[in-house]
Design a protein around this motif. Sequence first.
Motif, PDB file in Angstrom:
ATOM      1  N   ARG A   1      -0.280 -40.999  -2.257  1.00  0.00           N
ATOM      2  CA  ARG A   1      -1.118 -39.851  -1.917  1.00  0.00           C
ATOM      3  C   ARG A   1      -2.588 -40.178  -2.131  1.00  0.00           C
ATOM      4  O   ARG A   1      -3.436 -39.885  -1.296  1.00  0.00           O
ATOM      5  CB  ARG A   1      -0.717 -38.633  -2.748  1.00  0.00           C
TER       6      ARG A   1
ATOM      7  N   LEU B   1      -5.310 -40.486   0.903  1.00  0.00           N
ATOM      8  CA  LEU B   1      -6.520 -39.656   0.953  1.00  0.00           C
ATOM      9  C   LEU B   1      -7.778 -40.510   1.078  1.00  0.00           C
ATOM     10  O   LEU B   1      -8.685 -40.177   1.843  1.00  0.00           O
ATOM     11  CB  LEU B   1      -6.610 -38.763  -0.293  1.00  0.00           C
TER      12      LEU B   1
ATOM     13  N   SER C   1      -8.048 -41.761   4.630  1.00  0.00           N
ATOM     14  CA  SER C   1      -8.409 -40.738   5.626  1.00  0.00           C
ATOM     15  C   SER C   1      -9.885 -40.379   5.551  1.00  0.00           C
ATOM     16  O   SER C   1     -10.467 -39.924   6.531  1.00  0.00           O
ATOM     17  CB  SER C   1      -7.545 -39.498   5.458  1.00  0.00           C
ATOM     18  N   LYS C   2     -10.502 -40.586   4.378  1.00  0.00           N
ATOM     19  CA  LYS C   2     -11.923 -40.293   4.225  1.00  0.00           C
ATOM     20  C   LYS C   2     -12.814 -41.392   4.805  1.00  0.00           C
ATOM     21  O   LYS C   2     -13.960 -41.150   5.132  1.00  0.00           O
ATOM     22  CB  LYS C   2     -12.273 -40.096   2.750  1.00  0.00           C
TER      23      LYS C   2
END
Length: 58
Positions: free
Chosen positions: A49, A53, A56-57
């Motif tokens: 996770r 994240l 994706s940033k």
Amino acid sequence: MKELIEKINVAVEAFKTDAGLQAEKGNKAAGTRARKASLELEKLLKEFRKTSLEASKA
């Protein structure tokens, strides 16, 4: 990230095998291994996770 996913898959398979042995045959040692695998799986999923994240940033 690919190696993390592979580790997750290995942990899932170990959990499925041991949980199945406990449920079907009442194997207490397999239950212990399944619980241990579930804890390891929890750590790996949290790491996934976090990595996901970050990716994706970017």
